[in-house]
Each structure stands twice: as C-alpha cells, then as structure tokens.
Write a protein that holds these residues in place. Structure first.
Motif, PDB file in Angstrom:
ATOM      1  N   HIS A  57      -6.274  12.659   3.147  1.00 19.65           N
ATOM      2  CA  HIS A  57      -5.168  12.060   3.913  1.00 19.65           C
ATOM      3  C   HIS A  57      -4.904  12.894   5.163  1.00 19.65           C
ATOM      4  O   HIS A  57      -4.716  12.351   6.265  1.00 19.65           O
ATOM      5  CB  HIS A  57      -3.924  12.012   3.022  1.00 19.65           C
ATOM      6  CG  HIS A  57      -2.821  11.144   3.531  1.00 19.65           C
ATOM      7  ND1 HIS A  57      -2.180  11.369   4.738  1.00 19.65           N
ATOM      8  CD2 HIS A  57      -2.217  10.046   2.996  1.00 19.65           C
ATOM      9  CE1 HIS A  57      -1.231  10.457   4.915  1.00 19.65           C
ATOM     10  NE2 HIS A  57      -1.243   9.636   3.875  1.00 19.65           N
ATOM     11  N   ALA A  67       2.190   9.647  -0.348  1.00 17.40           N
ATOM     12  CA  ALA A  67       0.862  10.193  -0.628  1.00 17.40           C
ATOM     13  C   ALA A  67       0.923  11.167  -1.806  1.00 17.40           C
ATOM     14  O   ALA A  67       0.041  11.164  -2.673  1.00 17.40           O
ATOM     15  CB  ALA A  67       0.313  10.897   0.614  1.00 17.40           C
ATOM     16  N   TYR A  70       1.168   9.152  -4.998  1.00 17.81           N
ATOM     17  CA  TYR A  70      -0.144   8.592  -5.352  1.00 17.81           C
ATOM     18  C   TYR A  70      -1.066   9.674  -5.913  1.00 17.81           C
ATOM     19  O   TYR A  70      -1.813   9.439  -6.866  1.00 17.81           O
ATOM     20  CB  TYR A  70      -0.803   7.952  -4.137  1.00 17.81           C
ATOM     21  CG  TYR A  70      -0.307   6.568  -3.807  1.00 17.81           C
ATOM     22  CD1 TYR A  70      -0.500   5.517  -4.692  1.00 17.81           C
ATOM     23  CD2 TYR A  70       0.351   6.309  -2.610  1.00 17.81           C
ATOM     24  CE1 TYR A  70      -0.049   4.244  -4.390  1.00 17.81           C
ATOM     25  CE2 TYR A  70       0.802   5.044  -2.308  1.00 17.81           C
ATOM     26  CZ  TYR A  70       0.607   4.014  -3.188  1.00 17.81           C
ATOM     27  OH  TYR A  70       1.059   2.760  -2.902  1.00 17.81           O
ATOM     28  N   THR A 130       4.231   1.223  -0.286  1.00 13.67           N
ATOM     29  CA  THR A 130       4.733   2.211   0.659  1.00 13.67           C
ATOM     30  C   THR A 130       5.843   1.541   1.477  1.00 13.67           C
ATOM     31  O   THR A 130       6.125   0.359   1.290  1.00 13.67           O
ATOM     32  CB  THR A 130       3.597   2.669   1.591  1.00 13.67           C
ATOM     33  OG1 THR A 130       3.132   1.541   2.319  1.00 13.67           O
ATOM     34  CG2 THR A 130       2.449   3.260   0.794  1.00 13.67           C
ATOM     35  N   SER A 136      -2.045   0.639  -0.162  1.00 17.83           N
ATOM     36  CA  SER A 136      -2.159   1.073  -1.549  1.00 17.83           C
ATOM     37  C   SER A 136      -3.624   1.204  -1.926  1.00 17.83           C
ATOM     38  O   SER A 136      -4.443   0.400  -1.505  1.00 17.83           O
ATOM     39  CB  SER A 136      -1.490   0.059  -2.476  1.00 17.83           C
ATOM     40  OG  SER A 136      -1.783   0.347  -3.822  1.00 17.83           O
ATOM     41  N   LEU A 190      -4.799   5.685   2.439  1.00 14.66           N
ATOM     42  CA  LEU A 190      -3.399   5.973   2.738  1.00 14.66           C
ATOM     43  C   LEU A 190      -3.254   6.650   4.093  1.00 14.66           C
ATOM     44  O   LEU A 190      -2.318   6.365   4.842  1.00 14.66           O
ATOM     45  CB  LEU A 190      -2.813   6.854   1.633  1.00 14.66           C
ATOM     46  CG  LEU A 190      -2.685   6.182   0.263  1.00 14.66           C
ATOM     47  CD1 LEU A 190      -2.399   7.213  -0.811  1.00 14.66           C
ATOM     48  CD2 LEU A 190      -1.592   5.121   0.287  1.00 14.66           C
ATOM     49  N   ASN A 193      -3.480   3.970   6.495  1.00 17.85           N
ATOM     50  CA  ASN A 193      -2.552   2.881   6.213  1.00 17.85           C
ATOM     51  C   ASN A 193      -3.267   1.541   6.078  1.00 17.85           C
ATOM     52  O   ASN A 193      -2.838   0.528   6.620  1.00 17.85           O
ATOM     53  CB  ASN A 193      -1.459   2.787   7.283  1.00 17.85           C
ATOM     54  CG  ASN A 193      -0.202   2.108   6.732  1.00 17.85           C
ATOM     55  OD1 ASN A 193       0.070   2.188   5.542  1.00 17.85           O
ATOM     56  ND2 ASN A 193       0.544   1.452   7.601  1.00 17.85           N
TER      57      ASN A 193
END
Length: 307
Positions: A57, A67, A70, A130, A136, A190, A193
């Motif tokens: 990320h 994040a 997750y 989110t 996701s 993520l 996005n």
C-alpha cells in the motif's frame, strides 16, 4: 537503512497488534470464547502478511485506518488456518510458537469453533467498505482461499501425491503463497483505490505464466496499473515459495525433524539455498518493474537470504 527498517517493522507490528485487540474487544462473544481467540492471535509471529499489505500500500499511497483493518483481516485469516492446521485430524501438532496449540489448550471442539469464528470474522473485515464504498480486496478472497489457494493447498499437503520438488513448490504456491499473494495484491488494490468492478479484470492475472512473461520480455500492457498489479501478484507468489523454503532450511539447520513436505526431503541443503535465493531474486525483479519507492520491500526480501 537496516536499523531504520527494523524500527519500521516494529512500528507496523505494534499497530497491527493494537488493531487486533480493538477488533477482539468489539466482538460480542462470551468472555471465554474471546479468550480463546486472543490466545490464537497473541503472541503473533512475524506478522509478515499484514506487513506486506501495508508495505505494498505504501508504494502507492500512505496506509490509513482502513488499510490497517484489512491487514488485520488477513492476519486473522492466517490464524484461523493455523488453528485448523494444528488439529489432530490434520497435522496433529502439540506446539505452535513455543506454546500449546489451541486444541491442546482448550480442546478440539472449542478450537474448531475458534477457527470457524476467525474465518467468518476475516470474511466480514475483507468485505468492509472504505469511505468511498468501493475499494476492497474482497473479490480476491475466494480465488486465493478456495480451490485456487489455501484450502486446496492444504488438501494436497495432507492427501495429495508429492513425489518431487516441483510437486512441493506447487503445493507451497497454494497453501503458503496464496495468503501472501492476497496480502500483496490487496495492498496494491487499496493503495490504488481500485473498486470491485475494476478489480475483477485483475483477478484473471493471478495465475499462469503472465508474470514470468512480463519479467522476461518487459512487455507492457496498455494499462500501467495492470502491469504493477501483475508484479504485486508475482512478488507474492515468488516470496510465498521463498518463505516456505526459508522455513524448511532453518528447521533443517536447527536439527529439527523434517516433515514429509520439507524441501530437504528432495534436495540437499546447498540446492535448497539456491532455490530459495532464486525465488527471492524473482520477487526482487518484480520491484524493478514496479519502480517507485520499493526500497523497504527490497530490504524485506534481504532478511530471508541464506548464504
């Protein structure tokens, strides 16, 4: 750089542990059941899967609270798999990270339910929206945890025919590599996005020889994000194999009894080291193509080199 990176890893681990505790505190289970889940999750190991998500990320954008949540979802998923893995009907292990396994501590029935609860909890976290409501990694979950990943790999480990190192590496890619790949590609999604719809087209590139062809030929798809996604996937696959080989080698060097699915059953120590470092080199090549600030991921790989 190494000292700075060690501090970074310690900071990630501290954040992950704190968030896991927050998640456990929010559950409406009986205190006894929550105690079992906490026992399974703490003390954790290297937390490498959630750390890989956060590092991937970071290549594209700074990780936020979503994040981190997750990342914890993937660690919870990993913990469920370990509980079930250790049970008498599977690997029948008495110890995990130096302490009694969950079924030895609490009994088989409670261990089975704890694993089920963590799997369901991971499912809910990875399906969490989110703020934008569309980014996701959930669409990757069934691909990498079912017939093309973790569960199938466990079946092959227990009941399949593993007659060569190639057979073993195929199992590693499924059983160990699937969750590591899930962490890497989730961090990519993520960090960029990507939503469910745009993510769907990427899932088909999770498997096959596409990663190798991109590394070899430097062929660039029209969508630059696609090639970077493929590299995240390739990194996860290569490092997943390397990590399992690293485990096999360190257990052998420590004089531990070899499992039937240890690479050292098929090749000698020097050959195993070469195979490990080849997989690490494959992972490093993906970072060359991704570009950007991948210095921390490169250093992460260096921690698993055995000479």
């Amino acid at each position: 750089m190494s000292e700075l990176f060690d501090e970074r890893l310690a900071d990630w681990k501290e954040q992950i542990d704190a968030e896991l505790k927050n998640i456990l505190d929010s559950l409406e289970y009986a205190d006894e059941f929550k105690e079992i889940l906490e026992y399974a999750l703490f003390p954790g190991g290297k937390r490498l899967r959630p750390i890989l998500l956060l590092e991937w990320h970071s290549v594209f954008s700074p990780p936020d609270e979503y994040a981190l949540r997750y990342a914890c979802g993937i660690e919870i998923l990993h913990s469920y798999s370990l509980i079930h893995d250790d049970m008498p009907c599977m690997d029948n292990d008495d110890l995990r990270r130096g302490k009694p396994t969950v079924h030895k501590k609490y009994g088989e029935g409670k261990a089975l339910l704890a694993g089920d609860a963590l799997m369901d909890l991971a499912y809910r976290i990875l399906n969490m929206p989110t703020p934008r409501g569309d980014a996701s990694p959930f669409n990757l979950y069934p691909a990498l945890c079912g017939d093309m990943g973790l569960i199938n790999g466990q079946f092959i480990d227990l009941y399949g025919k593993i007659n060569s190192l190639d057979d073993l590496v195929k199992m590693y890619r499924l059983k160990t590599g699937a969750l590591i790949k899930l962490a890497c590609v989730s961090g990519f999604m993520l960090g960029n996005n990507l939503n469910y719809q745009s993510g769907d087209k990427f899932v088909g590139s999770l498997f096959g020889n596409y990663v190798k062809s991109v590394i070899t030929d430097r062929a660039a798809p029209e969508d630059e994000r696609m090639i970077k996604y493929v590299m995240a996937s390739g990194f996860g696959e290569a490092f997943g194999c390397a990590f399992q080989l690293y485990d096999d080698i360190t257990e052998y060097i420590a004089g531990e009894k070899l499992s039937e699915t240890s690479a050292l059953k098929f090749i000698d120590l020097e050959e195993a080291k070469i195979a490990l470092n080849n997989h690490l080199n494959d992972a490093a090549k993906t970072l060359e193509i991704v570009g950007g600030d991948t210095e921390y991921l490169s250093e992460f790989l260096q921690k698993f080199v055995i000479v």
